[in-house]
Scaffold this active site. Structure first.
Site, PDB file in Angstrom:
ATOM      1  N   LYS A  34       0.868  -1.186   0.000  1.00  0.00           N
ATOM      2  CA  LYS A  34       0.000   0.000   0.000  1.00  0.00           C
ATOM      3  C   LYS A  34       0.895   1.223   0.000  1.00  0.00           C
ATOM      4  CE  LYS A  34      -3.620  -2.063   2.778  1.00  0.00           C
ATOM      5  NZ  LYS A  34      -3.796  -2.360   4.193  1.00  0.00           N
TER       6      LYS A  34
ATOM      7  N   ARG B 269       6.426   1.854   6.875  1.00  0.00           N
ATOM      8  CA  ARG B 269       5.819   1.318   8.087  1.00  0.00           C
ATOM      9  C   ARG B 269       6.489  -0.017   8.386  1.00  0.00           C
ATOM     10  NH1 ARG B 269       0.666  -1.923   9.307  1.00  0.00           N
ATOM     11  NH2 ARG B 269       0.370  -1.434  11.507  1.00  0.00           N
TER      12      ARG B 269
ATOM     13  N   ARG C   5      -8.057 -12.936  14.418  1.00  0.00           N
ATOM     14  CA  ARG C   5      -7.123 -13.338  15.478  1.00  0.00           C
ATOM     15  C   ARG C   5      -7.861 -13.525  16.796  1.00  0.00           C
ATOM     16  NH1 ARG C   5      -3.133  -8.421  14.711  1.00  0.00           N
ATOM     17  NH2 ARG C   5      -3.719  -8.217  12.533  1.00  0.00           N
TER      18      ARG C   5
ATOM     19  N   PHE D  99     -16.878  -6.620  10.242  1.00  0.00           N
ATOM     20  CA  PHE D  99     -17.879  -6.256  11.249  1.00  0.00           C
ATOM     21  C   PHE D  99     -19.211  -5.842  10.632  1.00  0.00           C
ATOM     22  CE2 PHE D  99     -19.421  -5.065  15.330  1.00  0.00           C
ATOM     23  CZ  PHE D  99     -18.603  -5.703  16.233  1.00  0.00           C
TER      24      PHE D  99
ATOM     25  N   VAL E  87     -13.977  -0.063  12.787  1.00  0.00           N
ATOM     26  CA  VAL E  87     -15.145  -0.341  13.628  1.00  0.00           C
ATOM     27  C   VAL E  87     -15.368   0.804  14.623  1.00  0.00           C
ATOM     28  CG1 VAL E  87     -16.145  -1.954  15.301  1.00  0.00           C
ATOM     29  CG2 VAL E  87     -14.743  -2.832  13.411  1.00  0.00           C
TER      30      VAL E  87
ATOM     31  N   GLU F 190      -2.689   6.807  10.071  1.00  0.00           N
ATOM     32  CA  GLU F 190      -1.338   6.293  10.300  1.00  0.00           C
ATOM     33  C   GLU F 190      -0.362   6.800   9.239  1.00  0.00           C
ATOM     34  OE1 GLU F 190      -3.300   2.332  11.018  1.00  0.00           O
ATOM     35  OE2 GLU F 190      -1.470   2.001  12.143  1.00  0.00           O
TER      36      GLU F 190
HETATM   37  P1  AMP Z   1      -9.746  -1.255   9.453  1.00  0.00           P
HETATM   38  O1  AMP Z   1      -8.848  -2.443   9.729  1.00  0.00           O
HETATM   39  O2  AMP Z   1      -9.458  -0.088  10.346  1.00  0.00           O
HETATM   40  O3  AMP Z   1      -9.813  -0.893   8.012  1.00  0.00           O
HETATM   41  O4  AMP Z   1     -11.232  -1.717   9.849  1.00  0.00           O
HETATM   42  C1  AMP Z   1     -11.892  -2.767   9.218  1.00  0.00           C
HETATM   43  C2  AMP Z   1     -13.179  -3.052   9.967  1.00  0.00           C
HETATM   44  O5  AMP Z   1     -13.939  -1.858  10.067  1.00  0.00           O
HETATM   45  C3  AMP Z   1     -14.079  -4.090   9.286  1.00  0.00           C
HETATM   46  O6  AMP Z   1     -14.553  -5.003  10.259  1.00  0.00           O
HETATM   47  C4  AMP Z   1     -15.214  -3.256   8.738  1.00  0.00           C
HETATM   48  O7  AMP Z   1     -16.431  -3.945   8.767  1.00  0.00           O
HETATM   49  C5  AMP Z   1     -15.266  -2.073   9.659  1.00  0.00           C
HETATM   50  N1  AMP Z   1     -15.753  -0.897   8.936  1.00  0.00           N
HETATM   51  C6  AMP Z   1     -15.050  -0.178   8.035  1.00  0.00           C
HETATM   52  N2  AMP Z   1     -15.820   0.825   7.517  1.00  0.00           N
HETATM   53  C7  AMP Z   1     -17.033   0.718   8.098  1.00  0.00           C
HETATM   54  C8  AMP Z   1     -18.248   1.444   7.986  1.00  0.00           C
HETATM   55  N3  AMP Z   1     -18.379   2.492   7.170  1.00  0.00           N
HETATM   56  N4  AMP Z   1     -19.278   1.034   8.746  1.00  0.00           N
HETATM   57  C9  AMP Z   1     -19.161  -0.006   9.586  1.00  0.00           C
HETATM   58  N5  AMP Z   1     -18.037  -0.741   9.714  1.00  0.00           N
HETATM   59  C10 AMP Z   1     -16.971  -0.388   9.005  1.00  0.00           C
END
Ligand code: AMP
Length: 394
Positions: free
Chosen positions: A15, A90, A239, A280, A328, A381
């Site tokens: 990324k 990173r 995890r 989620f 989340v 980040e």
């Molecule tokens: P991250 O690792 O910070 O990208 O977070 C990923 C998690 O955030 C996943 O479980 C997604 O379901 C949740 N997530 C990301 N965007 C949303 C959103 N707009 N509404 C609800 N859950 C979200």
């Protein structure tokens, strides 16, 4: 002008984000995924153009970087005109390092040596660094470590209660991860409430696919949920987080290999292991449809959160701030409400309307007069890594 290219090299992905540090905003970003597999995918959002594609096989990180370079050349922005001054990498495991480091051959060797503790992550970072240095030998490269913020954890928090000789020999202690995010978010939360961070006691919840919580007393963390590796602590997407170490012994005696156990705990556990989904949003859909596995996964996830936040509240002698961040934490008001409701006896009171509002930026979501302020602060980040890269070069 200080423009930094931030690289995050995963085991099969790369990324990148080009960041204008002064303005604090991204100029372009992209990702190459499924590196080394039959069909890779990539996307690039630049200015003015964007591109996405799949099908071509990207063999390794060096080729992924060439893809990125070609995307910049074709779709913008032009890296030279943008004033690219450095590349910030990173790096997940920095051992005992508490600061970012300009990458010399010695620093790179150290990152590779730490593969023992973070096999997947540090190997990928080292591969990405080598490839980027080969492509841009004229630029300074800086490593920003995910463990650095937690290098000063108090001994009581960083020590596992195992034979101290064994621990010393194998460098087994709690290191903590997501440090760049916990540092950035706690600083931003202090700005939000208009007080110096040094005067605040904060519990910071980074709830993404990976998840961790930290207790930050002033400018220093006093505990965090991830340990030797990013496996300890909260329930995550795939995890397990905390479990009785004897689970491993039981399975090892039943014939499971180290690789099997690694896969089980890192890739087949957490929300995925309990419910069949790690995202989620999908979990929330299944909850609404009355899926009992989704219900249990949600309840185990929440139970763990209550234990950690309650414990850290006590550890801090009473927190002033509870801060939610990452996918989340930033986007799931129902989860925030469920947690804060359980913490109500400890002085956490939510403002239901503010919590449910579809806002984006940093915001307070607790009720006026709540003894503990509850806030949502988006993490960034890449911006934090870009800032630290510029700072270390000054
Ligand atoms: P991250 O690792 O910070 O990208 O977070 C990923 C998690 O955030 C996943 O479980 C997604 O379901 C949740 N997530 C990301 N965007 C949303 C959103 N707009 N509404 C609800 N859950 C979200």
């Amino acid at each position: 002008m200080s423009t930094v290219l931030v690289l995050n090299s995963g085991s099969s992905s790369l990324k990148y984000r080009l960041v204008d540090v002064e303005a604090g905003r991204p100029l372009a970003e992209g990702v190459v995924q499924r590196i080394g597999e039959e069909e890779s995918t990539f996307s690039h959002t630049g200015a003015p153009g964007w591109a996405a594609g799949e099908g071509h096989r990207v063999a390794d990180h060096a080729e992924a970087l060439e893809f990125a370079a070609a995307a910049f050349a074709e779709h913008g922005p032009d890296l030279e005109q943008a004033g690219l001054t450095a590349i910030g990498h990173r790096v997940v495991h920095g051992g005992d390092r508490s600061e970012p480091a300009v990458i010399t051959p010695e620093v790179l060797a150290e990152i590779e040596e730490l593969q023992v503790l973070a096999p997947l992550h540090n190997r990928a970072a080292a591969t990405g660094i080598r490839a980027a240095q080969a492509l841009h030998p004229e630029l300074p490269h800086v490593a920003v470590f995910d463990t650095a913020f937690f290098a000063c954890l108090p001994a009581a928090s960083r020590t596992y209660a195992i034979d101290r000789q064994v621990a010393r020999e194998h460098r087994i202690r709690r290191y903590g991860f997501h440090g760049t995010s916990h540092d950035f978010v706690s600083a931003r939360a202090a700005e939000l409430v208009g007080r110096p961070r040094s005067e605040l006691r904060q519990v910071v919840l980074h709830l993404g696919n990976g998840a961790s919580v930290s207790a930050v007393d002033g400018d220093r963390p006093v505990d965090t949920s991830m340990g030797l590796t990013p496996l300890e602590g909260l329930v995550m997407g795939t995890r397990s987080g905390d479990l009785d170490p004897a689970v491993l012994l039981t399975l090892a005696r039943a014939g499971w290999t180290t690789e099997d156990l690694d896969t089980l705990l890192n890739r087949r556990s957490g929300l995925l292991g309990l419910s069949g989904v790690n995202d989620f949003r999908e979990l929330t859909r299944r909850l609404a449809a009355g899926d009992p596995d989704a219900r249990l996964a949600h309840d185990v996830y929440l139970h763990r959160l209550v234990r950690y936040v309650g414990g850290y509240h006590a550890l801090l002698g009473g927190a002033d701030l509870l801060v939610f961040t990452a996918g989340v934490g930033e986007n799931n008001p129902a989860l925030r409400a469920a947690l804060v409701d359980r913490l109500r006896p400890l002085g956490f009171v939510l403002d239901a309307e503010a919590n449910a509002a579809p806002a984006q930026g940093p915001r307070v979501v607790s009720a006026p007069g709540s003894p503990v302020t509850v806030a949502v602060v988006p993490t960034d980040e890449e911006l934090a890594i870009a800032r630290q890269t510029v700072a270390v070069l000054r």
